[in-house]
Write an enzyme that holds these catalytic residues in place. Structure first.
Site, PDB file in Angstrom:
ATOM      1  N   ASP A  22       0.855  -1.199   0.000  1.00  0.00           N
ATOM      2  CA  ASP A  22       0.000   0.000   0.000  1.00  0.00           C
ATOM      3  C   ASP A  22       0.886   1.244   0.000  1.00  0.00           C
ATOM      4  OD1 ASP A  22      -2.146   1.540   2.549  1.00  0.00           O
ATOM      5  OD2 ASP A  22      -1.871   1.977   0.396  1.00  0.00           O
ATOM      6  N   ASN A  24      -0.317   4.538  -0.243  1.00  0.00           N
ATOM      7  CA  ASN A  24      -0.921   5.809   0.206  1.00  0.00           C
ATOM      8  C   ASN A  24      -1.649   5.698   1.540  1.00  0.00           C
ATOM      9  OD1 ASN A  24      -3.003   4.220  -0.525  1.00  0.00           O
ATOM     10  ND2 ASN A  24      -4.045   5.749  -1.823  1.00  0.00           N
ATOM     11  N   ASP A  26      -4.073   3.886   2.741  1.00  0.00           N
ATOM     12  CA  ASP A  26      -5.523   3.645   2.919  1.00  0.00           C
ATOM     13  C   ASP A  26      -5.795   2.186   3.290  1.00  0.00           C
ATOM     14  OD1 ASP A  26      -6.553   3.255  -0.603  1.00  0.00           O
ATOM     15  OD2 ASP A  26      -4.961   2.329   0.600  1.00  0.00           O
ATOM     16  N   ASP A  30      -1.858  -1.236  -3.830  1.00  0.00           N
ATOM     17  CA  ASP A  30      -2.127  -0.494  -5.063  1.00  0.00           C
ATOM     18  C   ASP A  30      -0.970  -0.601  -6.050  1.00  0.00           C
ATOM     19  OD1 ASP A  30      -1.780   2.026  -2.659  1.00  0.00           O
ATOM     20  OD2 ASP A  30      -0.177   1.402  -4.055  1.00  0.00           O
ATOM     21  N   ASP A  99      -4.848 -10.504 -15.806  1.00  0.00           N
ATOM     22  CA  ASP A  99      -5.903 -11.490 -15.541  1.00  0.00           C
ATOM     23  C   ASP A  99      -7.087 -11.158 -16.458  1.00  0.00           C
ATOM     24  OD1 ASP A  99      -6.281 -13.153 -12.432  1.00  0.00           O
ATOM     25  OD2 ASP A  99      -7.596 -13.419 -14.181  1.00  0.00           O
ATOM     26  N   ASP A 200      -9.303 -16.448 -16.537  1.00  0.00           N
ATOM     27  CA  ASP A 200     -10.154 -16.908 -15.448  1.00  0.00           C
ATOM     28  C   ASP A 200     -11.203 -17.893 -15.958  1.00  0.00           C
ATOM     29  OD1 ASP A 200     -12.701 -15.834 -13.382  1.00  0.00           O
ATOM     30  OD2 ASP A 200     -10.733 -16.388 -12.591  1.00  0.00           O
ATOM     31  N   GLU A 257      -7.186 -20.950 -16.602  1.00  0.00           N
ATOM     32  CA  GLU A 257      -7.639 -21.608 -15.374  1.00  0.00           C
ATOM     33  C   GLU A 257      -8.787 -22.526 -15.778  1.00  0.00           C
ATOM     34  OE1 GLU A 257      -9.415 -20.536 -10.946  1.00  0.00           O
ATOM     35  OE2 GLU A 257     -10.194 -19.579 -12.759  1.00  0.00           O
ATOM     36  N   HIS A 333      -4.435 -17.269  -5.005  1.00  0.00           N
ATOM     37  CA  HIS A 333      -5.329 -16.426  -4.191  1.00  0.00           C
ATOM     38  C   HIS A 333      -6.642 -17.138  -3.850  1.00  0.00           C
ATOM     39  CE1 HIS A 333      -6.698 -16.282  -8.228  1.00  0.00           C
ATOM     40  NE2 HIS A 333      -7.835 -15.747  -7.832  1.00  0.00           N
ATOM     41  N   ASP A 334      -6.832 -18.356  -4.393  1.00  0.00           N
ATOM     42  CA  ASP A 334      -8.048 -19.153  -4.127  1.00  0.00           C
ATOM     43  C   ASP A 334      -7.780 -20.343  -3.224  1.00  0.00           C
ATOM     44  OD1 ASP A 334      -9.323 -18.869  -7.549  1.00  0.00           O
ATOM     45  OD2 ASP A 334      -9.632 -17.588  -5.784  1.00  0.00           O
TER      46      ASP A 334
HETATM   47  O1  TEU Z   1     -11.680 -19.127  -9.623  1.00  0.00           O
HETATM   48  C1  TEU Z   1     -12.457 -20.150 -10.148  1.00  0.00           C
HETATM   49  C2  TEU Z   1     -12.596 -21.247  -9.226  1.00  0.00           C
HETATM   50  O2  TEU Z   1     -12.688 -22.330  -9.622  1.00  0.00           O
HETATM   51  C3  TEU Z   1     -12.552 -20.927  -7.821  1.00  0.00           C
HETATM   52  O3  TEU Z   1     -13.711 -20.335  -7.513  1.00  0.00           O
HETATM   53  C4  TEU Z   1     -12.404 -22.119  -7.025  1.00  0.00           C
HETATM   54  O4  TEU Z   1     -13.307 -23.046  -7.326  1.00  0.00           O
HETATM   55  C5  TEU Z   1     -12.588 -21.841  -5.641  1.00  0.00           C
HETATM   56  O5  TEU Z   1     -12.276 -20.628  -5.281  1.00  0.00           O
HETATM   57  C6  TEU Z   1     -11.741 -22.751  -4.926  1.00  0.00           C
HETATM   58  O6  TEU Z   1     -12.453 -22.975  -3.903  1.00  0.00           O
HETATM   59  C7  TEU Z   1     -11.591 -17.972 -10.418  1.00  0.00           C
HETATM   60  C8  TEU Z   1     -10.789 -16.947  -9.653  1.00  0.00           C
HETATM   61  O7  TEU Z   1      -9.500 -17.443  -9.469  1.00  0.00           O
HETATM   62  C9  TEU Z   1     -11.508 -16.704  -8.351  1.00  0.00           C
HETATM   63  O8  TEU Z   1     -10.773 -15.845  -7.509  1.00  0.00           O
HETATM   64  C10 TEU Z   1     -12.852 -16.080  -8.668  1.00  0.00           C
HETATM   65  O9  TEU Z   1     -13.580 -15.974  -7.483  1.00  0.00           O
HETATM   66  C11 TEU Z   1     -13.624 -16.949  -9.650  1.00  0.00           C
HETATM   67  O10 TEU Z   1     -12.850 -17.444 -10.720  1.00  0.00           O
HETATM   68  C12 TEU Z   1     -14.698 -16.125 -10.302  1.00  0.00           C
HETATM   69  O11 TEU Z   1     -14.104 -15.159 -11.126  1.00  0.00           O
HETATM   70 CA    CA Z   2      -3.506   2.058  -1.170  1.00  0.00          CA
END
Ligand code: TEU
Ligand code: CA
Length: 564
Positions: A22, A24, A26, A30, A99, A200, A257, A333-334
């Site tokens: 971050d 700034n 907040d 960013d 993405d 995605d 993905e 991130h999932d």
């Molecule tokens: O994720 C798709 C997806 O398969 C995930 O939702 C996954 O099943 C789940 O999170 C695992 O438990 C993509 C992106 O990476 C995710 O961040 C988004 O939420 C999703 O698509 C919708 O865009």
């Molecule tokens: Ca920020």
């Protein structure tokens, strides 16, 4: 002979912009924050940055719900900040992978605002609409974040499809105007300097024409519909069109993905001659520690059996060799943090994080490192659901408490293990307040272990996970066998050791990994002939000794170059 190309030889680093840095105060990461950290990424040695969505978005799903594909989310900055980031990356020889989220838009995107106004609106057919069935939803599909995959639209007296949140209406790729819009938008970003796309849920863009009910696997009306929308009838056609109209015009990197994709489909889509994308993210590896077919899906945890992982990955490794290309990842991130899930985030955190890094960089395919994985960041001891932010976790928590009668503690337990917020807490830069991520209040709490686990400490410590990753990435850059060598699994039946060789012409690597806290003995199979062995990297000091048979310490990793 396999084609040699940069996107096979590169290492990709994924940034989750909301939680990276971050600039700034907040409390939200960013673009300027990322630009300020480019020298750190250069020092790590990665080549490509995958940036999770930074486009204009109301953030119902943290940016994966886009309201303007050609503008930047207010919190993250401006297009000028984006240009500065791209310039900063290219000046350091780093490439940028954006993405591409085009299975759905945000319901605040002008296309959908128009579309839902009337059935005659020229944008109406950009989305998927159906009449009610007996006054209810058109079919029994459940969305990914719980609840029906259909939402009523009063203005047109119809339901619209959303496989994710109801603020993420699915695009109708059958409509050639939709495909044209997407391809033009991709050209626009390529001309702005981006070097590729992570796509995605790209294998969900072709829906079956009749949108049939999903098989009933549990009591109640709603049933998982993912299996019916993945790898649809026109998917290969749309991807081929994208390659012809866009991707073939640029020297770019692409990864799709692809939930529920099979090895055969993976080989087809990534085939260098006849396919359309460089590589895919398959999910089989991510489903091995949940009870198959369980009504609660990933939330129904079961311990990983290493032999299942070996069987699954070996199928992908061998099937795509010389025929397509793999991506290798253990988190994103999932998914929860890899060291907590596949290693040990207690006493053996450092050695197990190094072992997992070795694993991810020695399999054939392009390795993906998720922000914080290079310093061994762990899952988070969330104390209550109020500390969570992810729509998927908040919705399933409500489902568990309101529809399955679980107590708050019982409902929180699987979220602590598999929840996506584990991967989304701020990057831990130092032991200073808020881990040096922000001078303000972070949008989600910092993992309390930041005083011990942070970049400043890791960079300074020659024995850190970070410096071990630097060595791994350098070795991979200097040795083509790491990239192009064929994979061969050995000791397949062993429940604690994952060992394999990589062979390229006369060069062979022996990779031996202990996935347990125990001390099993590795015995090389008789047919593995070699005259000498040079240790290339290990996460423990190793005395020279008999490489054909040796005891392993907890989470030990060794990579030898064998003289064949
Ligand atoms: O994720 C798709 C997806 O398969 C995930 O939702 C996954 O099943 C789940 O999170 C695992 O438990 C993509 C992106 O990476 C995710 O961040 C988004 O939420 C999703 O698509 C919708 O865009
Ligand atoms: Ca920020």
């Amino acid at each position: 002979m396999m084609n040699k190309t940069w996107w096979k030889e590169c290492v990709v680093y994924q940034i989750y912009p909301r939680s990276f840095a971050d600039s700034n105060g907040d409390g939200i990461g960013d673009l300027r924050g990322i630009t300020a950290k480019l020298d750190y990424l250069k020092r790590l040695g990665v080549d490509v940055i995958w940036l999770s969505p930074v486009y204009r978005s109301p953030n119902d799903d943290n940016g994966y719900d886009i309201s303007d594909y050609q503008d930047i989310m207010t919190e993250f900055g401006t297009l000028a900040d984006m240009d500065a980031l791209i310039a900063g990356m290219h000046a350091r020889g780093l490439k940028l992978m954006m993405d591409l989220v085009v299975n759905h838009t945000s319901d605040e995107h002008p296309w959908f605002r128009q579309a839902r106004a009337s059935r005659d609106n020229p944008y109406h057919d950009y989305f998927i609409w159906r009449e009610p069935r007996d006054g209810r939803e058109p079919n029994n599909w459940e969305a990914a974040f719980s609840g029906s995959a259909w939402e009523w639209n009063e203005a047109t007296g119809e339901y619209f499809l959303h496989m994710f949140s109801k603020k993420q209406p699915d695009l109708n790729w059958e409509n050639p105007r939709v495909r044209r819009e997407v391809f033009d938008m991709m050209h626009w970003w390529f001309q702005r300097g981006v070097d590729g796309f992570r796509m995605d849920v790209i294998n969900m863009i072709s829906k079956p024409a009749d949108l049939p009910d999903a098989p009933i696997i549990r009591p109640g009306f709603l049933q998982p519909g993912f299996g019916l929308v993945t790898n649809g009838p026109r998917l290969l056609e749309y991807l081929a069109e994208m390659k012809r109209d866009v991707l073939s015009r640029y020297d770019c990197i692409t990864v799709g993905e692809a939930p529920l994709v099979t090895v055969r489909q993976g080989a087809e889509i990534t085939n260098e001659e006849t396919g359309s994308l460089n590589m895919l993210f398959e999910f089989e590896r991510m489903d091995l520690d949940s009870v198959g077919g369980h009504m609660n899906g990933k939330w129904a945890y079961k311990p990983l059996d290493l032999r299942d992982l070996k069987t699954t990955l070996s199928r992908w490794q061998t099937a795509l060799h010389g025929n397509g290309w793999n991506s290798n990842y253990l988190s994103n991130h999932d998914q929860p943090r890899s060291v907590s899930r596949f290693g040990d985030d207690g006493a053996d955190r450092v050695v197990s994080a190094k072992m997992l890094g070795t694993f991810n960089h020695l399999l054939q395919g392009t390795p993906y490192v998720y922000q914080g994985e290079e310093i061994g960041m762990t899952n988070v001891p969330f104390e209550s659901i109020d500390e969570c932010r992810d729509i998927e976790s908040l919705n399933i928590y409500r489902e568990f408490v309101e529809h399955q009668g679980l107590t708050p503690e019982q409902a929180l337990a699987p979220i602590r293990v598999k929840g996506r917020d584990n991967a989304r807490t701020p990057m831990q830069w130092s032991a200073a307040s808020q881990a040096g991520f922000t001078t303000g209040t972070p949008w989600i709490r910092v993992n309390p272990n930041y005083t011990a686990i942070n970049v400043e400490q890791a960079v300074a410590d020659p024995d850190s996970v970070f410096n071990y990753y630097r060595k791994l990435i350098r070795l991979r850059r200097e040795n083509p066998v790491f990239v192009y060598g064929s994979y061969h699994l050995i000791v397949p039946e062993h429940a604690e050791i994952y060992a394999f060789t990589r062979t390229l012409d006369a060069e062979r690597l022996l990779v031996v990994l202990n996935f347990s806290k125990n001390s099993p003995t590795f015995t090389a199979p008789a047919e593995l002939s070699y005259s000498g062995a040079e240790l290339l990297i290990a996460n423990y000091p190793v005395e020279t000794g008999d490489v054909r048979r040796f005891a392993l310490r907890p989470f030990e990793a060794r990579v030898y170059r064998l003289k064949v």
